[in-house]
Design an enzyme around this catalytic site. Structure first.
Site, PDB file in Angstrom:
ATOM      1  N   HIS A 121     -12.338 -28.883 -26.391  1.00 30.16           N
ATOM      2  CA  HIS A 121     -12.724 -30.297 -26.353  1.00 30.16           C
ATOM      3  C   HIS A 121     -11.536 -31.227 -26.115  1.00 30.16           C
ATOM      4  O   HIS A 121     -11.700 -32.447 -26.124  1.00 30.16           O
ATOM      5  CB  HIS A 121     -13.431 -30.680 -27.653  1.00 30.16           C
ATOM      6  CG  HIS A 121     -14.734 -29.978 -27.854  1.00 30.16           C
ATOM      7  ND1 HIS A 121     -15.937 -30.485 -27.398  1.00 30.16           N
ATOM      8  CD2 HIS A 121     -15.026 -28.783 -28.409  1.00 30.16           C
ATOM      9  CE1 HIS A 121     -16.910 -29.640 -27.694  1.00 30.16           C
ATOM     10  NE2 HIS A 121     -16.377 -28.599 -28.314  1.00 30.16           N
ATOM     11  N   SER A 171     -14.742 -29.961 -32.803  1.00 33.20           N
ATOM     12  CA  SER A 171     -15.948 -30.193 -32.011  1.00 33.20           C
ATOM     13  C   SER A 171     -17.042 -30.971 -32.722  1.00 33.20           C
ATOM     14  O   SER A 171     -17.925 -31.526 -32.069  1.00 33.20           O
ATOM     15  CB  SER A 171     -16.514 -28.856 -31.522  1.00 33.20           C
ATOM     16  OG  SER A 171     -16.818 -28.014 -32.614  1.00 33.20           O
ATOM     17  N   LYS A 188     -16.978 -28.272 -20.552  1.00 32.44           N
ATOM     18  CA  LYS A 188     -16.858 -29.650 -21.021  1.00 32.44           C
ATOM     19  C   LYS A 188     -16.333 -30.527 -19.872  1.00 32.44           C
ATOM     20  O   LYS A 188     -17.036 -30.787 -18.914  1.00 32.44           O
ATOM     21  CB  LYS A 188     -15.953 -29.721 -22.249  1.00 32.44           C
ATOM     22  CG  LYS A 188     -16.629 -29.312 -23.552  1.00 32.44           C
ATOM     23  CD  LYS A 188     -16.836 -27.850 -23.707  1.00 32.44           C
ATOM     24  CE  LYS A 188     -17.427 -27.467 -25.035  1.00 32.44           C
ATOM     25  NZ  LYS A 188     -17.732 -26.024 -25.122  1.00 32.44           N
TER      26      LYS A 188
END
Length: 406
Positions: A223, A195, A254
């Protein structure tokens, strides 16, 4: 006895007040006019946001596919509220399971290629619930030393012995595995895409070592979903090792444009976690609107693959330009691009001066990273235009030259 309790209470209160009084770093940064946290956004989360009534280009968002404003997602959330109300008023374990929770779990399991999935209220809760539930006092948890804070918190809640290996270093991982007793559970936990650093885990090598030492593997794809793998299915799909990855974790905040998280695995493991993961059993359920938003987002990702193509065009363009003008981007390979400053004060100055010039980025300073590794986290979205990226990099370059970073 009453007096003694009162004195004890006063002493404890004074000690607490003394502890919080010693935290002065935030106030010092505020006084210097460089405080970069809790900045208030007055608009939707897009490539351009409003701060202090001014338009600012957003290069600090995790909305990699730019779906937070998609009309289908908004409509799905509104319809869910109309049908189910605003909340579930209980945990999944008791009265808080809706039919759309089950629908989402089926779709997530299918998306990442596992038998079953289990939805939690946040991604953080997944890691602090799953890790302690699976490991006992005599077991082993093996972590990449740059794993996310939620994984670290999960390790603290677990009674297992925690070992760390150097970031993405397979030789270091093997040394840690060699320290483990052969007849105990060994769980390796890694992020798919890291990340802060923006690099990808050496998953094939991790899987190979796991097989050699009879360990299990859990991948945090927070992610990675919507970013790598076929149709954004994550790191295990990206490396074609889904069947050898025991657990796949993901978040909705996300690419999936909502909030919440999930774990996917075989049916027996999911059944076990349903009855042992305390952060699931004793937390209120993810809201109907959030659940419906993720279902809609998954459909959009499948039906609009060009979004991922745009994300990677923007990523490759930005990485090329940043390197061309001299920035140190480490081993970045993804839409998360670290721009290393390697100085706390200059990192805060750069973030502040960029915001003053209409560019929002996230500074990462000590103690989150070592002082020599402070950085600006520059994040790309599929919906950024080439012109927006060029403007941001030009301002980054000019301000960095002023601060003698370049």
């Amino acid at each position: 006895m009453i007096l003694s309790d009162q004195v004890s209470s006063i002493c404890n209160t004074n000690l607490l007040q003394e502890k919080v009084a010693h935290f002065t770093r935030a106030e010092e940064i505020k006084k210097a006019g460089l405080y970069p946290y809790f900045r208030v956004i007055e608009s939707d989360q897009d490539t351009e946001v409003t701060i202090n009534h001014k338009k600012v280009l957003m290069f600090g968002s995790n909305s990699y596919l730019g779906l937070t404003n998609h009309p289908d997602i908004k409509k799905a959330a509104i319809n869910a509220i109309n049908k189910y109300g605003s909340g579930c008023a209980g945990s999944r374990f008791l009265n808080g399971t809706l039919d759309i929770h089950l629908e989402l779990e089926e779709k997530l399991a299918d998306f990442v290629g596992k038998e079953a999935a289990l939805v939690f209220s946040t991604g953080f809760q997944v890691n602090i619930g799953v890790i302690p539930a699976l490991l006992g006092r005599h077991d082993y948890l093996i972590l990449d030393d740059l794993d996310h804070a939620s994984i670290i918190e999960g390790s603290r809640l677990s009674f297992a012995k925690t070992l760390k290996y150097k970031h993405n270093d397979l030789a270091s991982l093997e040394k840690q595995l060699q320290l483990c007793e052969t007849d105990k559970i060994k769980l390796i936990v890694t992020e798919g895409i890291f990340s802060m650093e923006g690099d990808i885990a050496c998953l094939p090598g991790i899987i190979e070592l796991a097989e050699k030492y009879n360990a299990s593997v859990m991948v945090d794809d927070a992610h990675s979903l919507g970013v790598i793998g076929e149709c954004g299915r994550g790191a295990s799909n990206h490396f074609n090792v889904t069947d050898k990855t025991d657990l796949i974790m993901g978040t909705f905040s996300k690419s999936l444009a909502s909030i919440g998280g999930f774990i996917a695995a075989d049916q027996k493991t999911i059944n076990y976690l349903q009855h042992h993961a305390r952060s699931l059993m004793f937390s209120a359920s993810i809201s109907p609107a959030a659940t419906a938003s993720v279902i809609a987002a998954l459909e959009i990702i499948k039906n609009e693959p060009e979004r991922i193509d745009s994300l990677w065009y923007n990523t490759n363009f930005a990485l090329t330009e940043l390197k061309r003008v001299g920035f140190d981007t480490g081993n970045a390979q993804t839409p998360i691009i670290p721009i290393y400053v390697r100085d706390d004060l200059k990192t805060f100055q750069l973030a502040k001066m960029l915001l003053d010039n209409g560019i929002f980025v996230n500074p990462v300073a000590s103690p989150a990273v070592a002082k020599e590794n402070t950085l600006i986290r520059f994040s790309l979205m599929a919906t950024h235009t080439r012109e927006q990226i060029e403007i941001a990099i030009e301002k980054l370059y000019k301000i960095s030259k002023k601060l003698q970073i370049l």
